[in-house]
Scaffold this motif. Sequence first.
Motif, PDB file in Angstrom:
ATOM      1  N   ASN A  33     -31.552  -1.419  -8.545  1.00 48.92           N
ATOM      2  CA  ASN A  33     -30.526  -2.077  -8.373  1.00 48.92           C
ATOM      3  C   ASN A  33     -30.296  -3.019  -7.368  1.00 48.92           C
ATOM      4  O   ASN A  33     -30.125  -4.224  -7.184  1.00 48.92           O
ATOM      5  N   LYS A  34     -31.320  -2.501  -6.096  1.00 48.62           N
ATOM      6  CA  LYS A  34     -31.402  -3.232  -4.977  1.00 48.62           C
ATOM      7  C   LYS A  34     -32.114  -4.706  -5.173  1.00 48.62           C
ATOM      8  O   LYS A  34     -31.519  -5.565  -4.839  1.00 48.62           O
ATOM      9  N   TRP A  35     -33.070  -4.438  -5.970  1.00 50.07           N
ATOM     10  CA  TRP A  35     -33.749  -5.556  -6.399  1.00 50.07           C
ATOM     11  C   TRP A  35     -33.054  -6.660  -7.231  1.00 50.07           C
ATOM     12  O   TRP A  35     -33.304  -7.873  -7.530  1.00 50.07           O
ATOM     13  N   GLN A  36     -31.986  -5.917  -7.931  1.00 53.59           N
ATOM     14  CA  GLN A  36     -31.212  -6.895  -9.003  1.00 53.59           C
ATOM     15  C   GLN A  36     -29.984  -7.621  -8.342  1.00 53.59           C
ATOM     16  O   GLN A  36     -29.622  -8.432  -8.943  1.00 53.59           O
ATOM     17  N   THR A  37     -29.610  -7.000  -7.100  1.00 52.56           N
ATOM     18  CA  THR A  37     -28.597  -7.542  -6.676  1.00 52.56           C
ATOM     19  C   THR A  37     -28.864  -8.166  -5.136  1.00 52.56           C
ATOM     20  O   THR A  37     -28.214  -9.169  -4.699  1.00 52.56           O
ATOM     21  N   GLN A  38     -29.839  -7.874  -4.309  1.00 52.72           N
ATOM     22  CA  GLN A  38     -29.970  -8.256  -3.086  1.00 52.72           C
ATOM     23  C   GLN A  38     -31.005  -9.465  -3.044  1.00 52.72           C
ATOM     24  O   GLN A  38     -31.157 -10.254  -2.053  1.00 52.72           O
ATOM     25  N   LEU A  39     -31.626 -10.122  -4.282  1.00 47.23           N
ATOM     26  CA  LEU A  39     -32.164 -11.133  -4.489  1.00 47.23           C
ATOM     27  C   LEU A  39     -31.210 -12.276  -5.134  1.00 47.23           C
ATOM     28  O   LEU A  39     -30.525 -11.869  -6.063  1.00 47.23           O
ATOM     29  N   ASP A  40     -31.165 -13.386  -4.352  1.00 44.33           N
ATOM     30  CA  ASP A  40     -30.455 -14.359  -4.904  1.00 44.33           C
ATOM     31  C   ASP A  40     -31.102 -15.093  -5.914  1.00 44.33           C
ATOM     32  O   ASP A  40     -31.946 -15.883  -5.685  1.00 44.33           O
ATOM     33  N   TYR A  41     -30.735 -14.908  -7.418  1.00 46.13           N
ATOM     34  CA  TYR A  41     -31.654 -15.398  -8.428  1.00 46.13           C
ATOM     35  C   TYR A  41     -31.328 -17.066  -8.447  1.00 46.13           C
ATOM     36  O   TYR A  41     -31.971 -17.649  -9.354  1.00 46.13           O
ATOM     37  N   HIS A  42     -30.608 -17.563  -8.086  1.00 46.89           N
ATOM     38  CA  HIS A  42     -30.126 -18.969  -7.926  1.00 46.89           C
ATOM     39  C   HIS A  42     -30.891 -19.821  -6.772  1.00 46.89           C
ATOM     40  O   HIS A  42     -31.023 -20.811  -6.906  1.00 46.89           O
ATOM     41  N   ALA A  43     -31.671 -18.841  -5.852  1.00 45.36           N
ATOM     42  CA  ALA A  43     -32.507 -19.432  -4.945  1.00 45.36           C
ATOM     43  C   ALA A  43     -33.593 -18.610  -4.999  1.00 45.36           C
ATOM     44  O   ALA A  43     -34.134 -18.324  -3.801  1.00 45.36           O
ATOM     45  N   GLY A  44     -34.315 -18.148  -6.012  1.00 47.20           N
ATOM     46  CA  GLY A  44     -35.581 -17.309  -5.881  1.00 47.20           C
ATOM     47  C   GLY A  44     -35.316 -16.616  -7.162  1.00 47.20           C
ATOM     48  O   GLY A  44     -34.807 -16.946  -8.311  1.00 47.20           O
ATOM     49  N   TRP A  45     -36.516 -15.759  -7.477  1.00 45.45           N
ATOM     50  CA  TRP A  45     -36.816 -15.096  -8.586  1.00 45.45           C
ATOM     51  C   TRP A  45     -37.594 -13.746  -8.640  1.00 45.45           C
ATOM     52  O   TRP A  45     -38.118 -13.621  -7.362  1.00 45.45           O
ATOM     53  N   ASN A  46     -37.489 -12.934  -9.531  1.00 46.27           N
ATOM     54  CA  ASN A  46     -38.287 -11.573  -9.423  1.00 46.27           C
ATOM     55  C   ASN A  46     -39.104 -11.279 -10.609  1.00 46.27           C
ATOM     56  O   ASN A  46     -39.135 -12.014 -11.658  1.00 46.27           O
ATOM     57  N   SER A  47     -40.261 -10.496 -10.406  1.00 43.20           N
ATOM     58  CA  SER A  47     -40.711 -10.128 -11.672  1.00 43.20           C
ATOM     59  C   SER A  47     -40.496  -8.737 -12.083  1.00 43.20           C
ATOM     60  O   SER A  47     -39.838  -7.966 -11.090  1.00 43.20           O
ATOM     61  N   LEU A  48     -40.490  -8.361 -13.176  1.00 44.30           N
ATOM     62  CA  LEU A  48     -40.260  -6.938 -13.690  1.00 44.30           C
ATOM     63  C   LEU A  48     -41.565  -6.453 -14.188  1.00 44.30           C
ATOM     64  O   LEU A  48     -42.154  -6.929 -15.167  1.00 44.30           O
ATOM     65  N   PHE A  49     -41.890  -5.135 -13.909  1.00 49.57           N
ATOM     66  CA  PHE A  49     -42.772  -4.515 -14.515  1.00 49.57           C
ATOM     67  C   PHE A  49     -43.097  -2.963 -14.095  1.00 49.57           C
ATOM     68  O   PHE A  49     -42.545  -2.472 -13.285  1.00 49.57           O
ATOM     69  N   TRP A  50     -43.337  -2.218 -15.305  1.00 46.35           N
ATOM     70  CA  TRP A  50     -43.830  -0.717 -15.200  1.00 46.35           C
ATOM     71  C   TRP A  50     -45.205  -0.678 -14.784  1.00 46.35           C
ATOM     72  O   TRP A  50     -45.785   0.594 -14.166  1.00 46.35           O
TER      73      TRP A  50
END
Length: 540
Positions: free
Chosen positions: A295-312
């Motif tokens: 949840n922290k990585w889904q909410t503390q990163l601003d996805y309008h000014a950055g991006w995330n990867s998702l993996f297990w």
Amino acid sequence: MDEWWRNAVVYQIYPRSFQDSNGDGIGDIPGIISQLDYLAELGIDAIWLSPVYKSPGLDNGYDIADYQAIDPQFGTMADMDELIAEAHRRNIRIIMDLVVNHTSDQHEWFKQSRRSRNNPYRDFYIWRDGKNGVAPNSMQSGFSGSAWQEDSRTGQYYLHLFSAGQPDLNWANPAVRRAIYRMMNFWLDKGISGFRMDVIDLIGKDPDHEIRENGPHLHEYLQEMNTATFGRGDFMTVGETWSATPSLAQKYSDPRRNELSMVFQFEAMQLDKQAGKEKWDWRPLQTAELKAVLNKWQTQLDYHAGWNSLFWNNHDLPRIVSRWGDDDKCRVTSAQMFAILLHLMRGTPYIYQGEEIGMTNYPVESIAEVDDIESINMYNERLAAGAKPADLIAAINRMGRDNARTPMQWTNASGAGFTSGRPWLHVNPNYREINVAAAKATPHSVYTMYQRLIKLRHSEPIITDGEYEPITSVPDAVMAYYRSYEDTRWLVVANLTNKEQIINLPVKFKQVLITNYSRVPKTLVNAILAPYQAFAVVVN
Ligand code: TEU
Ligand code: CA
């Protein structure tokens, strides 16, 4: 921002273990080409190809001796060109692995550098005098032992944050940076679509102050690299940054900073490690902690000014279904639960070869069966310190990297359809039940779940562009979140455990989007979730 990689699903291939085409027991590029139709049918958009460059193979290719030559065990440069062309014919892009924190000690640059203290390549690497006959300082290698190796010819030590066969490049030297950028442009000009950047948070290191990651010049180097190479086009870059926090990930991925597209962060991947210890020092996963980190990585990163990867999963991690799911009775449902939970989040998802059919860890009985240098070095170091072999083998079976590197299981024929020869690493005996052919023939398999999730991502903008809202009013064992986009709202629920859980969500829904059980509770008020039950529903 409509860069292609925001809506893409990336598939990681560990070439050594993917598909052998010539019977030598080692996966190769022609083998990958022969499976491109499979990948196109799965629906993925890009392949992250782990290293196929010339290498002595000390660290299975993460020790590169020539960045612009293909290692003969994988094929030729013509094969590589064909892979790029054949992938493009199927609308699949190729992302290469960029391993530039270090080279192999067999690289020509290092062979020159170690010749003499005034060789023109001396400062391509990090050489220091010892102190009273011992290493310059106490920096440690990620593969056990000191990070300094004495080189008798010139009487100095060189730095290696991994094995002694992987000397660290000196990024403070502009000539090193220029040489790397030239190499990167060689590959970009060949038609690849970007890079996965191996331990890129280490290239700013300051060894004299024992600073490994996030060194003082790291972002300056990345901005320089961007401008000199991939910044000229719509390329995807993903940095491997074990030390990243959401604020650091924002720095790396904010398009206004001209650095990277996104990073791999490993906060969740270290939750079953005792604090301050190594991954071998295991503790049970606390699902509440996993939820908090996701949840922290889904909410503390601003996805309008950055991006995330998702993996297990990846080639360094134990397989998730064995690690945090159930690789026995509930293998399929737990693998599907992890898929649903992750693929409906914000960010670019990565599928590691075999994850899409629920492949599992493969336990060994003795160190003789272990290939990975990281495991072998740890075993030797801890054995010498008095640890019991059985305990060390148990730790390797739980967390060792070979678990992810057993050959891809294509069919139930001997060799699992991976090779007609003797495989370089043991094939998991469960290939008879767990293989691509069986998975494709089974209606509600892990494979068909991944296929459907990929289709959803490509057709429903809510997944890529929707807002994310965690739901806290659920038990620690259950993760639930909303996704919202324009007037659409989805609810995703996942039971992270093998026990029934009760949820009480006063939410009506009008359609089931995806589920790993035949039915979803009609109401979510005082509803019972079966073990590893997961689903997504349309709330409105
Ligand atoms: O891995 C970085 C890294 O630190 C991992 O080795 C990690 O520490 C370990 O595997 C899990 O604890 C990258 C590559 O992915 C890995 O395969 C290489 O061995 C390493 O860098 C050196 O290039
Ligand atoms: Ca081969």
